[in-house]
Design a protein around this motif. Structure first.
Motif, mmCIF file in Angstrom:
data_model
loop_
_atom_site.group_PDB
_atom_site.id
_atom_site.type_symbol
_atom_site.label_atom_id
_atom_site.label_comp_id
_atom_site.label_asym_id
_atom_site.label_seq_id
_atom_site.Cartn_x
_atom_site.Cartn_y
_atom_site.Cartn_z
ATOM 1 N N SER A 263 5.634 22.542 43.837
ATOM 2 C CA SER A 263 6.715 21.424 44.065
ATOM 3 C C SER A 263 6.331 20.493 42.953
ATOM 4 C CB SER A 263 6.210 20.714 45.294
ATOM 5 O OG SER A 263 6.880 19.420 45.401
ATOM 6 N N PHE A 264 4.976 20.376 42.452
ATOM 7 C CA PHE A 264 4.754 19.661 40.986
ATOM 8 C C PHE A 264 5.412 20.080 40.011
ATOM 9 C CE2 PHE A 264 1.854 18.992 37.329
ATOM 10 C CZ PHE A 264 1.673 17.641 37.524
ATOM 11 N N ALA A 265 5.322 21.455 39.675
ATOM 12 C CA ALA A 265 5.630 22.093 38.647
ATOM 13 C C ALA A 265 7.335 22.003 38.479
ATOM 14 C CB ALA A 265 5.232 23.715 38.722
ATOM 15 N N SER A 266 7.964 22.163 39.552
ATOM 16 C CA SER A 266 9.256 22.029 39.841
ATOM 17 C C SER A 266 9.887 20.684 39.424
ATOM 18 C CB SER A 266 9.838 22.380 41.236
ATOM 19 O OG SER A 266 11.337 22.306 41.439
ATOM 20 N N ARG A 267 9.042 19.592 39.865
ATOM 21 C CA ARG A 267 9.438 18.208 39.562
ATOM 22 C C ARG A 267 9.350 17.924 37.653
ATOM 23 N NH1 ARG A 267 7.462 13.578 42.822
ATOM 24 N NH2 ARG A 267 9.274 12.584 42.141
ATOM 25 N N VAL A 268 8.089 18.560 37.357
ATOM 26 C CA VAL A 268 7.934 18.475 36.173
ATOM 27 C C VAL A 268 9.019 19.030 35.040
ATOM 28 C CG1 VAL A 268 6.397 19.316 33.937
ATOM 29 C CG2 VAL A 268 5.264 18.423 36.119
ATOM 30 N N ARG A 269 9.491 20.243 35.547
ATOM 31 C CA ARG A 269 10.707 20.898 34.681
ATOM 32 C C ARG A 269 11.836 19.951 34.850
ATOM 33 N NH1 ARG A 269 8.333 25.739 37.172
ATOM 34 N NH2 ARG A 269 9.615 25.408 39.005
ATOM 35 N N GLU A 270 11.990 19.601 36.287
ATOM 36 C CA GLU A 270 13.234 18.702 36.638
ATOM 37 C C GLU A 270 13.316 17.318 35.646
ATOM 38 O OE1 GLU A 270 14.705 15.740 40.017
ATOM 39 O OE2 GLU A 270 13.972 17.421 40.689
ATOM 40 N N SER A 271 12.265 16.807 35.561
ATOM 41 C CA SER A 271 11.983 15.484 34.788
ATOM 42 C C SER A 271 12.325 15.929 33.055
ATOM 43 C CB SER A 271 10.378 14.817 34.935
ATOM 44 O OG SER A 271 10.406 14.582 36.089
ATOM 45 N N GLU A 272 11.687 16.978 32.869
ATOM 46 C CA GLU A 272 11.909 17.303 31.466
ATOM 47 C C GLU A 272 13.468 17.547 31.004
ATOM 48 O OE1 GLU A 272 9.500 20.151 28.057
ATOM 49 O OE2 GLU A 272 9.843 20.926 30.233
ATOM 50 N N ILE A 273 14.106 18.446 31.804
ATOM 51 C CA ILE A 273 15.430 18.792 31.856
ATOM 52 C C ILE A 273 16.403 17.423 31.935
ATOM 53 C CG2 ILE A 273 17.463 20.240 32.731
ATOM 54 C CD1 ILE A 273 15.287 22.210 33.347
ATOM 55 N N SER A 274 16.267 16.696 32.823
ATOM 56 C CA SER A 274 16.975 15.439 33.166
ATOM 57 C C SER A 274 16.614 14.244 32.402
ATOM 58 C CB SER A 274 17.146 15.457 34.705
ATOM 59 O OG SER A 274 15.873 15.263 35.180
ATOM 60 N N LEU A 275 15.773 13.475 32.936
ATOM 61 C CA LEU A 275 15.396 12.310 32.336
ATOM 62 C C LEU A 275 14.979 12.311 31.028
ATOM 63 C CD1 LEU A 275 13.295 10.863 35.517
ATOM 64 C CD2 LEU A 275 15.612 10.292 34.525
ATOM 65 N N ALA A 276 14.095 13.313 30.519
ATOM 66 C CA ALA A 276 13.609 13.402 29.085
ATOM 67 C C ALA A 276 14.480 13.641 28.208
ATOM 68 C CB ALA A 276 12.569 14.449 29.111
ATOM 69 N N GLN A 277 15.527 14.380 28.656
ATOM 70 C CA GLN A 277 16.998 14.767 27.746
ATOM 71 C C GLN A 277 17.713 13.487 27.651
ATOM 72 O OE1 GLN A 277 18.943 18.284 29.112
ATOM 73 N NE2 GLN A 277 17.383 19.674 28.141
ATOM 74 N N LEU A 278 17.717 12.913 28.757
ATOM 75 C CA LEU A 278 18.562 11.531 28.759
ATOM 76 C C LEU A 278 18.093 10.309 27.619
ATOM 77 C CD1 LEU A 278 19.532 10.970 32.376
ATOM 78 C CD2 LEU A 278 21.035 11.427 30.525
ATOM 79 N N VAL A 279 16.654 10.303 27.748
ATOM 80 C CA VAL A 279 15.958 9.372 26.703
ATOM 81 C C VAL A 279 16.076 9.815 25.274
ATOM 82 C CG1 VAL A 279 13.618 8.648 26.209
ATOM 83 C CG2 VAL A 279 14.114 8.543 28.622
ATOM 84 N N CYS A 280 15.940 11.307 25.241
ATOM 85 C CA CYS A 280 16.250 11.705 23.829
ATOM 86 C C CYS A 280 17.700 11.574 23.389
ATOM 87 C CB CYS A 280 15.992 13.237 24.010
ATOM 88 S SG CYS A 280 16.313 14.146 22.503
ATOM 89 N N ARG A 281 18.805 11.797 24.334
ATOM 90 C CA ARG A 281 19.830 11.453 23.821
ATOM 91 C C ARG A 281 20.307 9.752 23.410
ATOM 92 N NH1 ARG A 281 24.281 10.538 28.349
ATOM 93 N NH2 ARG A 281 23.053 8.564 28.482
ATOM 94 N N ASP A 282 19.796 9.212 24.314
ATOM 95 C CA ASP A 282 19.782 7.686 24.028
ATOM 96 C C ASP A 282 19.431 7.267 22.728
ATOM 97 O OD1 ASP A 282 20.996 7.251 26.440
ATOM 98 O OD2 ASP A 282 19.105 6.609 27.390
ATOM 99 N N LEU A 283 17.978 7.861 22.404
ATOM 100 C CA LEU A 283 17.340 7.540 21.084
ATOM 101 C C LEU A 283 18.118 8.091 19.942
ATOM 102 C CD1 LEU A 283 13.594 7.812 22.050
ATOM 103 C CD2 LEU A 283 14.594 5.758 20.979
ATOM 104 N N VAL A 284 18.439 9.368 20.167
ATOM 105 C CA VAL A 284 19.172 9.807 18.968
ATOM 106 C C VAL A 284 20.587 9.201 18.616
ATOM 107 C CG1 VAL A 284 20.418 12.033 18.353
ATOM 108 C CG2 VAL A 284 18.364 12.248 19.400
#
Length: 245
Positions: free
Chosen positions: A34-55
């Motif tokens: 469950s932890f690994a799944s939530r890490v992947r989800e965070s990397e795919i969704s939230l981290a990508q959104l932050v990346c997009r905003d900064l770019v």
């Protein structure tokens, strides 16, 4: 009859030990998954959104000078997700601004409003990302403690010693008179549970960014200087790409 009863009791004890050991172990493994799944989800969704905003913000600011000033204003010491190639790539520009609808009556007004909107989204996404990081850190600590308790209460070597003695075999370990059977040490090592990697090794750790209310004046100043330098050409190019999609 006595032998059958002894065999039955021995089987029941072994069964209970195995069910307890592997039952608790399975629960911990499920928590790790469950932890690994939530890490992947965070990397795919939230981290990508932050990346997009900064770019988006990097593209609007364009110059190294303004980007550096923006990062200092926001308290971001590192150039997160920054690459000079991003600034001039029409493909990336089209992708990150897809779905954006700049507001304002004049070109300058639309540019400034777009910049502020991008920052507001960055602020919101960084906040959600940091909340998720805190949740993941708490989840990691629970798993780590579960493994510590499990290791203390379910010593595999001790269990195997007990089972051998239950079967009438020689004890090993501290009660043994001879060496531990070959392979048991390796088995215990292979069966040892370990916590997942720490959160800060799996995901980018970001500080909180100031609320837009605190730095609105600085952001407007940055947007004004960016527009004066290149915004008159950049914004029409962005708008043309948005109309083409």
């Amino acid at each position: 009859m006595v032998s059958d009863l002894a065999d039955f009791l021995s089987f029941e004890v072994k069964k209970e030990l195995a069910e307890r050991y592997f039952g608790f172990r399975r629960l911990i493994e499920e928590d790790k998954e469950s932890f690994a799944s939530r890490v992947r989800e965070s990397e795919i969704s939230l981290a990508q959104l932050v990346c997009r905003d900064l770019v988006r913000i990097y593209i609007l600011l364009q110059t190294e000078e303004l980007i550096a000033e923006f990062l200092v204003t926001c308290g971001l010491d590192e150039r997160l997700f920054y690459d000079p190639y991003l600034l001039d790539s029409p493909t990336i520009r089209q992708r990150v601004f897809a779905g954006v609808h700049p507001r304002g009556l004049t070109l300058a007004g639309k540019f400034k409003r777009l910049f502020l909107d991008c920052y507001e989204e960055l602020e919101a996404h960084v906040g959600r990302y940091r909340e998720r990081l805190a949740e993941l850190q708490a989840q990691w600590e629970v798993i780590d403690e579960e493994i510590r308790l499990f290791s203390r209460r379910h010593d595999l070597g001790g269990i195997m010693d007990f089972l051998r003695r239950l079967d009438g075999g020689a004890a090993s370990g501290p009660l043994a008179s001879g060496p531990q059977p070959a392979g048991e040490g390796n088995l215990a090592q292979r069966m040892q549970l370990s916590p997942p990697p720490p959160v800060d090794t799996l995901l980018t750790i970001m500080p909180a960014v100031p609320t837009i209310g605190r730095i609105r004046h600085q952001l407007k100043d940055l947007a004004g200087r960016a527009y004066a330098r290149h915004g008159r050409k950049l914004l029409p190019a962005i708008l043309d790409q948005l109309r083409a999609t």
